[in-house]
Design a protein around this motif. Structure first.
Motif, PDB file in Angstrom:
ATOM      1  N   MET A 166     -57.650  -4.126   8.049  1.00  0.00           N
ATOM      2  CA  MET A 166     -56.517  -5.089   7.686  1.00  0.00           C
ATOM      3  C   MET A 166     -55.890  -4.764   8.961  1.00  0.00           C
ATOM      4  SD  MET A 166     -54.006  -6.568   4.962  1.00  0.00           S
ATOM      5  CE  MET A 166     -55.579  -7.430   4.500  1.00  0.00           C
ATOM      6  N   ALA A 167     -55.294  -5.800   9.887  1.00  0.00           N
ATOM      7  CA  ALA A 167     -54.158  -5.159  10.578  1.00  0.00           C
ATOM      8  C   ALA A 167     -52.399  -4.754   9.368  1.00  0.00           C
ATOM      9  CB  ALA A 167     -53.504  -6.709  11.432  1.00  0.00           C
ATOM     10  N   ARG A 168     -52.021  -3.348  10.174  1.00  0.00           N
ATOM     11  CA  ARG A 168     -51.025  -3.961   9.066  1.00  0.00           C
ATOM     12  C   ARG A 168     -49.392  -3.513  10.250  1.00  0.00           C
ATOM     13  NH1 ARG A 168     -52.638  -3.814   3.592  1.00  0.00           N
ATOM     14  NH2 ARG A 168     -50.404  -3.232   3.756  1.00  0.00           N
ATOM     15  N   TYR A 169     -48.679  -3.892   9.921  1.00  0.00           N
ATOM     16  CA  TYR A 169     -47.119  -3.419   9.917  1.00  0.00           C
ATOM     17  C   TYR A 169     -46.041  -3.274   8.925  1.00  0.00           C
ATOM     18  CZ  TYR A 169     -46.911  -7.905   8.436  1.00  0.00           C
ATOM     19  OH  TYR A 169     -47.011  -9.661   7.858  1.00  0.00           O
ATOM     20  N   PRO A 170     -44.794  -2.142   9.611  1.00  0.00           N
ATOM     21  CA  PRO A 170     -44.128  -2.026   8.870  1.00  0.00           C
ATOM     22  C   PRO A 170     -43.159  -3.902   7.990  1.00  0.00           C
ATOM     23  CG  PRO A 170     -43.640  -0.970  10.415  1.00  0.00           C
ATOM     24  CD  PRO A 170     -44.720  -1.940  11.234  1.00  0.00           C
ATOM     25  N   GLY A 171     -43.142  -3.510   6.553  1.00  0.00           N
ATOM     26  CA  GLY A 171     -42.412  -4.364   6.116  1.00  0.00           C
ATOM     27  C   GLY A 171     -43.623  -5.633   5.572  1.00  0.00           C
ATOM     28  N   ASP A 182     -42.555  -2.161   1.428  1.00  0.00           N
ATOM     29  CA  ASP A 182     -41.962  -0.999   1.650  1.00  0.00           C
ATOM     30  C   ASP A 182     -40.082  -1.994   2.167  1.00  0.00           C
ATOM     31  OD1 ASP A 182     -40.567   0.573   3.926  1.00  0.00           O
ATOM     32  OD2 ASP A 182     -42.392   0.339   5.204  1.00  0.00           O
ATOM     33  N   GLY A 183     -39.062  -1.166   1.590  1.00  0.00           N
ATOM     34  CA  GLY A 183     -38.078  -1.457   1.570  1.00  0.00           C
ATOM     35  C   GLY A 183     -37.468  -1.720   3.081  1.00  0.00           C
ATOM     36  N   ARG A 184     -37.721  -0.585   4.142  1.00  0.00           N
ATOM     37  CA  ARG A 184     -37.265   0.073   4.939  1.00  0.00           C
ATOM     38  C   ARG A 184     -37.192  -1.826   5.921  1.00  0.00           C
ATOM     39  NH1 ARG A 184     -41.033   4.843   7.366  1.00  0.00           N
ATOM     40  NH2 ARG A 184     -42.553   2.837   5.809  1.00  0.00           N
ATOM     41  N   GLY A 210     -50.143 -13.231   7.989  1.00  0.00           N
ATOM     42  CA  GLY A 210     -49.792 -11.697   8.515  1.00  0.00           C
ATOM     43  C   GLY A 210     -51.056 -11.120   7.574  1.00  0.00           C
ATOM     44  N   ASN A 211     -51.781 -11.316   6.391  1.00  0.00           N
ATOM     45  CA  ASN A 211     -52.733 -11.013   6.352  1.00  0.00           C
ATOM     46  C   ASN A 211     -54.501 -11.440   6.785  1.00  0.00           C
ATOM     47  OD1 ASN A 211     -52.331 -13.313   4.756  1.00  0.00           O
ATOM     48  ND2 ASN A 211     -53.159 -11.900   2.823  1.00  0.00           N
TER      49      ASN A 211
END
Length: 512
Positions: A166-171, A182-184, A210-211
């Protein structure tokens, strides 16, 4: 050791003395230490490289060296080292032939090797030092019925089916309940108006779809063009499902992750599904040898190029702001001792306020060939003319020693053009000292006559731009070390103000 003296006598390194040693202290030190005391490697490599194919031993013997064969072998090994390390080490000084001074960016093209018809990939706006597939545009013109890869096409299949991840990205939203995210980065806290279509699309993609994206790791050789001929998904039951290219709702092809194609390169369907796999070249950039900031000045209705750092006579960078203060034109000659000052006028008129020597103006001019129906302008590099009192008798007075030193520095500076003296006044025109703001850096004689750079008007936006020259060091895919001087362009810091004003009237004594 016996060859050092003949080489030093034939190819001495010339490091010129700076016109202002205080402003260019590094140039002064290197001039005193190394001028004529070391070998000019650039000149030696050029001369010996031309003699290698003809008569290398004769070239060395003509220098008066006792053992030519041994020295030739050493020089050949040294020349190979120089060729392997530096790109075009014996080329003329100045910018790369791929640098476009009107656009302040690189432009080049790649051609397919051994493929008929030839396929061209053009990169016309390369500025940031990081090259990837999306920087290229397919520009070949193919005839109907011709394939892109032609006879050189290779059918490649992975040895084993890749496993998707699965492609991941911040948030990214969590995959399951009661999992801390992720709270950033909080997409839910981002607001968007009805007109913020790009932000709305980004939020919907990140929070809703996103998923839906997966990565398939596939190892491929770089420096090649690839096209996905077929794509099958095998599920847990061993059933293979063919996945066709994605299409939009109206049936047109979906082209988000495909290379751009020029309008003349038809047909589009035979070109845009190619992907160029660039070699990863991560360069280490050194401190800026030259740093120029271009910005808009709405109050003066001009664009300015500010030379912050340039190379001195030794090649080391120097701060032009400090040099500019030593070329200040704000002083006036004092009244001679014993003279009775004339009664002052109630108003004082200033024709032009002074501007720092490292501020180069760019004026709007009509583009060559522009017509009233198609009007467009460019920004042409100009000069700021400052006038100083240069009366010889008054400059000789001790009280005016500082002003006399400034006048001498202005007359000796290679980038300052002195106008003929008239009625005790002399004008000085300030030209750029570095290479970025010039079209022919290697030709110093044209700086005052024909070298007037023209920039496209859109290349200096309201945010401004910053252009740098610096050493770059990297290794290619084979591990070979590469060294070159490259240029990069980044976004500036907004508009500025030079303080340039004309026809300024003030009351005597400081009143407005």
């Amino acid at each position: 050791a016996d060859a050092v003296a003949p080489l030093l006598a034939a190819f001495p390194a010339a490091i010129a003395a700076p016109s202002d040693p205080a402003a260019d202290n590094a140039g002064f030190v290197w001039h005193r230490l190394l001028h004529g005391r070391s070998v000019d490697a650039h000149v030696l490599a050029t001369a010996f490289g031309a003699a290698v194919a003809d008569d290398a031993e004769g070239f060395v013997a003509a220098l008066g060296i006792a053992d030519p064969p041994a020295v030739v072998e050493v020089l050949k090994r040294w020349l190979r080292w120089v060729d392997d390390l530096a790109l075009d080490p014996r080329s003329d000084s100045g910018a790369s032939p791929y640098w476009n001074p009107q656009r302040l960016e690189y432009g080049f093209a790649l051609a397919s090797e051994g493929v008929q018809p030839e396929l061209r990939l053009e990169a016309e706006e390369y500025v940031d030092g990081r090259l990837d597939w999306d920087d290229f545009v397919v520009a070949s013109v193919l005839q109907p019925g011709q394939a892109v890869a032609g006879a050189a096409a290779i059918d490649w299949r992975p040895g084993r089916p890749p496993m998707p991840a699965m492609a991941r990205y911040p948030g990214m939203p969590a995959d399951r309940y009661w999992e801390f995210e992720d709270g950033r980065l909080n997409f839910g806290a981002m607001g968007a108006a009805k007109s913020d279509l790009a932000r709305l699309a980004l939020l919907e993609y990140a929070l809703v779809f996103g998923n839906d994206w997966y990565l398939l790791p596939v190892t491929l050789p770089v420096n090649a063009l690839y096209r996905v001929a077929e794509f099958f998904v095998r599920d847990n039951f061993g059933i293979e499902v063919p996945i066709p290219p994605a299409r939009n709702l109206d049936g047109s092809q979906w082209t988000m992750f495909e290379m751009s194609v020029r309008a003349a390169a038809a047909p589009r369907a035979r070109l845009d599904d190619c992907l160029f796999l660039c070699p990863a070249l991560h360069a280490h950039e050194g401190p800026a040898l030259e740093h120029v900031v271009l910005m808009r000045d709405e109050m003066a209705n001009l664009a300015w190029a500010i030379e912050k750092r340039v190379q001195g006579t030794s090649g080391d960078p120097l701060d032009r702001r400090f040099e500019s203060t030593r070329l200040s034109t704000t002083q006036t000659l004092r009244v001679p001792l014993g003279a009775v000052p004339a009664p002052g006028a109630p108003l004082q008129h200033t024709l032009q306020t002074p501007v720092a020597a490292n501020w180069i103006p760019f004026l709007p001019v009509k583009r060559a060939g522009a017509t009233p129906a198609n009007w467009s302008i460019q920004l042409q590099r100009g000069v700021v003319v400052q006038h100083l009192q240069v009366d010889a008798a008054r400059l000789a007075e001790p009280r005016n020693a500082e002003i006399a030193a400034v006048v001498e520095r202005l007359r000796a500076a290679p980038f300052v053009e002195a106008k003929p003296e008239q009625a005790g006044l002399q004008g000085f025109m300030f030209h750029p000292r570095g290479e970025i703001l010039r079209t022919t850096p290697a030709d110093a004689a044209s700086l005052f006559t024909t070298d007037f750079l023209r920039l496209e008007d859109e290349e200096v936006p309201r945010d401004g731009v910053e252009v740098r020259r610096a050493f770059n060091y990297a290794r290619d895919a084979s591990g070979r070390a590469l060294l070159w001087i490259g240029r990069s362009k980044n976004t500036g810091r907004g508009e500025g103000a030079s303080g340039l004003r004309f026809d300024l009237v003030r009351r005597a004594g400081g009143g407005g």
